[in-house]
Design a protein around this motif. Sequence first.
Motif, PDB file in Angstrom:
ATOM      1  N   ARG A 426       0.841  -1.203   0.000  1.00 42.27           N
ATOM      2  CA  ARG A 426       0.000   0.000   0.000  1.00 42.27           C
ATOM      3  C   ARG A 426       0.880   1.259   0.000  1.00 42.27           C
ATOM      4  N   GLU A 427       1.924   1.258   0.812  1.00 38.24           N
ATOM      5  CA  GLU A 427       2.820   2.414   0.835  1.00 38.24           C
ATOM      6  C   GLU A 427       3.533   2.560  -0.512  1.00 38.24           C
ATOM      7  N   ALA A 428       3.925   1.429  -1.104  1.00 40.78           N
ATOM      8  CA  ALA A 428       4.563   1.483  -2.424  1.00 40.78           C
ATOM      9  C   ALA A 428       3.629   2.113  -3.436  1.00 40.78           C
ATOM     10  N   TYR A 429       2.362   1.728  -3.393  1.00 43.22           N
ATOM     11  CA  TYR A 429       1.378   2.294  -4.323  1.00 43.22           C
ATOM     12  C   TYR A 429       1.341   3.807  -4.202  1.00 43.22           C
ATOM     13  N   HIS A 430       1.259   4.289  -2.982  1.00 46.52           N
ATOM     14  CA  HIS A 430       1.168   5.737  -2.770  1.00 46.52           C
ATOM     15  C   HIS A 430       2.427   6.450  -3.255  1.00 46.52           C
ATOM     16  N   LEU A 431       3.586   5.917  -2.937  1.00 45.25           N
ATOM     17  CA  LEU A 431       4.835   6.578  -3.307  1.00 45.25           C
ATOM     18  C   LEU A 431       5.092   6.547  -4.811  1.00 45.25           C
ATOM     19  N   LEU A 432       4.637   5.495  -5.476  1.00 45.87           N
ATOM     20  CA  LEU A 432       4.903   5.348  -6.900  1.00 45.87           C
ATOM     21  C   LEU A 432       3.909   6.090  -7.789  1.00 45.87           C
ATOM     22  N   LEU A 433       2.900   6.697  -7.189  1.00 44.74           N
ATOM     23  CA  LEU A 433       1.937   7.455  -7.994  1.00 44.74           C
ATOM     24  C   LEU A 433       2.560   8.701  -8.606  1.00 44.74           C
ATOM     25  N   ASN A 434       3.631   9.201  -7.989  1.00 47.03           N
ATOM     26  CA  ASN A 434       4.299  10.402  -8.491  1.00 47.03           C
ATOM     27  C   ASN A 434       5.511  10.021  -9.325  1.00 47.03           C
ATOM     28  N   ARG A 435       5.935  10.920 -10.174  1.00 52.10           N
ATOM     29  CA  ARG A 435       7.143  10.691 -10.979  1.00 52.10           C
ATOM     30  C   ARG A 435       8.394  10.795 -10.115  1.00 52.10           C
ATOM     31  N   THR A 436       8.372  11.714  -9.160  1.00 53.38           N
ATOM     32  CA  THR A 436       9.539  11.952  -8.324  1.00 53.38           C
ATOM     33  C   THR A 436       9.645  10.841  -7.289  1.00 53.38           C
ATOM     34  N   ASP A 437      10.856  10.350  -7.092  1.00 50.44           N
ATOM     35  CA  ASP A 437      11.042   9.302  -6.100  1.00 50.44           C
ATOM     36  C   ASP A 437      12.420   9.423  -5.464  1.00 50.44           C
ATOM     37  N   THR A 438      12.775   8.431  -4.638  1.00 50.37           N
ATOM     38  CA  THR A 438      14.104   8.343  -4.038  1.00 50.37           C
ATOM     39  C   THR A 438      14.800   7.111  -4.612  1.00 50.37           C
ATOM     40  N   PRO A 439      16.122   7.027  -4.477  1.00 50.79           N
ATOM     41  CA  PRO A 439      16.802   5.819  -4.953  1.00 50.79           C
ATOM     42  C   PRO A 439      16.248   4.540  -4.342  1.00 50.79           C
ATOM     43  N   ALA A 440      15.851   4.604  -3.066  1.00 50.37           N
ATOM     44  CA  ALA A 440      15.333   3.396  -2.417  1.00 50.37           C
ATOM     45  C   ALA A 440      13.995   2.978  -3.014  1.00 50.37           C
ATOM     46  N   VAL A 441      13.132   3.936  -3.287  1.00 47.73           N
ATOM     47  CA  VAL A 441      11.839   3.621  -3.904  1.00 47.73           C
ATOM     48  C   VAL A 441      12.044   3.098  -5.313  1.00 47.73           C
ATOM     49  N   ARG A 442      12.983   3.698  -6.030  1.00 47.72           N
ATOM     50  CA  ARG A 442      13.253   3.252  -7.398  1.00 47.72           C
ATOM     51  C   ARG A 442      13.821   1.836  -7.405  1.00 47.72           C
ATOM     52  N   ALA A 443      14.688   1.538  -6.464  1.00 42.76           N
ATOM     53  CA  ALA A 443      15.240   0.180  -6.368  1.00 42.76           C
ATOM     54  C   ALA A 443      14.145  -0.828  -6.027  1.00 42.76           C
ATOM     55  N   TYR A 444      13.237  -0.438  -5.126  1.00 46.33           N
ATOM     56  CA  TYR A 444      12.094  -1.295  -4.794  1.00 46.33           C
ATOM     57  C   TYR A 444      11.286  -1.608  -6.055  1.00 46.33           C
TER      58      TYR A 444
END
Length: 718
Positions: A426-444
């Motif tokens: 669920r947290e991944a869904y929320h964070l990935l809705l935007n284009r901007t991310d962090t290296p950790a989210v991108r690696a996930y």
Amino acid sequence: MSAPTVAAPLPPDRSDSAVAEASRTVYGRVVDPEAALPGGRFPAEIRAELDGCQDTEGDLDRLRRRAASWSAGEALRFRELLGPLDAETRAVLVRRTALACAPLALMSGAWLQWLSAPGNGDDPAVLRILALYASDLGVGNPRASRGDAYLPVLRHLGVSENAVPAGRLAADQRIDDGHFRLPALLLAMSRRPDDFTPEILGADLCLRSVGLLPALTLVRAEEPTVTHWDVVDPATPRGEAPGGVELALAAVEDLVARDGEDARARSVTGFRWALTALKEWTGRLHTELVAACDPVFEMAELMRRRAREGSVYHHAFPLEGRPLADWLRESQTDPRPMLAALSRSRLVRPGRPDRSRLVNGLVEENGRMFRVFSPEDLDVVRRWIGSLPGPAVGTPEAGAALSPARPLGLRTWRAEDDGRPPATVREAYHLLLNRTDTPAVRAYAREYVHGWLGRSRHGMDACESSLPARWTTRGLRPWLVDMHDRHNEAFEQGAEQELPSREALVDSTVQLAPLTLIDGAWIQGFTDYEHASSEIGHSLFDTYWDELGNGEARLNHPLIYREVLQEMGVDVPPTASRAFAEWEGFRDASFDLPVYWLSIGRFPQTFMPEVLGLNLAMELSGVGGTYRKARLALKKYGFSTRFVDIHNTVDNVATGHSAWAADAIDTYLSSITASQGAGALDSAWERVRTGYRSLNPPSGFRARQAARRAARSAAKTR
């Protein structure tokens, strides 16, 4: 995982020109469709750059008038350069101008590429921006963007060898570092849309108010028929659409209506910065062209560029008592002394290039410098020799370099903090809705995709609903029609089956909301400029454009789906809000497939064949069968059938999204065969098949094991 450094901090004793190389380096990175600009210091440096350019006062209307007036005056100044010149010198200026404008003109409008995202795809302000961007792309046709319209100019002038893809321009040493500065910063901002949307729109409005770059009026005057100059001009309308300035103004006003007057103030900041940067760059280019009227200037540039490799040789060739290699080493910083000595040597007959060994015997087939100079280089040398003797030769001003461009100021591409990966789907869904991310989210996201695809590959050959085992040059259209017939047969055979209860229909509609409200998320990467207008990607962008309603809220698929939910008495929070991902009405499993969509959509290059396969599976999945059955159920309980009706038509297998998806795969595989040979085809086709199956992968124990192995392997290779 941290991203590689773009330009490390420089010690104080380095030259300004070395710092200015950051512009070239940043440009080469930000045109990458998978570029991710980190938070922390980098956005702060961009903000400082924007806030530091407040020389021009006034509101947007006054700024627009000032920009248009300035552009008209500058255009006249550039055209006047050509008046007294001979044909050869005019050709030199046209070539230099076309190259200098290429970093900006080839990416015209690209700074809008990430302003739409799965989390805001139902926002009317975003839809307005998307309409502006679609106009720049010439949506619906391959190679129809404003940048594509500029490419024939470079081809006609014989200077297009580094133009495609645009990232290659960064390696073109004929283009001064300063010509990358403005587009590099614009494109860097495009990778942080959450931070810079108002400023991007303000800068975009400035560029459209300016219209055709003033310097390009010089090129158009000499080459009026080499391209559609009205398409190159960002102010002009495309087809039936309004003009670029009108669309850009409307986009700013919609943003202000949504976010308040602060958005207007920030748009003004973006406009002021862009106009200041344009003035600075245009003035520098004009100075360069004036200098280039002297053949010594181009010869000095050539020697400076080629001196390093040349200094490895020529130790035994004396020039005025010194080895030529020594002269060449010095020429890396100041070529003027060597040019003066060379003009006095036996290699050169001043005023007579046809009698000079430097461009005849030495460079001919049996000469010691055969193929050392390109034909373009030899033209420069001949022009220089033809100008000798001249008052500039040997004087301190002869061949002097331009003063270095103002440094871009962006020193590092490294994130100061990688952040943490999402703790739940669920947290991944929320964070990935935007284009901007962090290296950790991108690696996930990357590892999630690898795991999902590993699961999708498990037992694929035994799957009846898979793509054919082999692809042939007949393409996928025959198979597509066969599948459509099968969908129809399945529907006809099950027509008498009992429809789901009202409660079951409402529940399934609700659980599909996290997926359906991000319609098109799997192809979000194909909004990137060069993909969105390519032979392979243009139809995927067109599909994305359709999913979001072609810029109109009444046709926007997520909004239409929300209307159905409201008819069912279900009011879910806004998609981009954290409350949506945490809403108790959704089951956790309802986020699994959406997170895959959001993840793979971030990597259009890395997973292109898989995205193409997934896109076909998505567009074909309901046509002819499932949508028709859903229509019966919705109609039975009095709910609107508009959502399934519109999908059953736009996804059709003749001229709709399914057909486009099949054609995109055929184009991709044909290009693989042409560029890499038949041996690469099988591997690419297997990846397409995996992507196709990934819409509905197996869920058994062994399939889950395969997913874990693939994800672990991806984590190790990071």
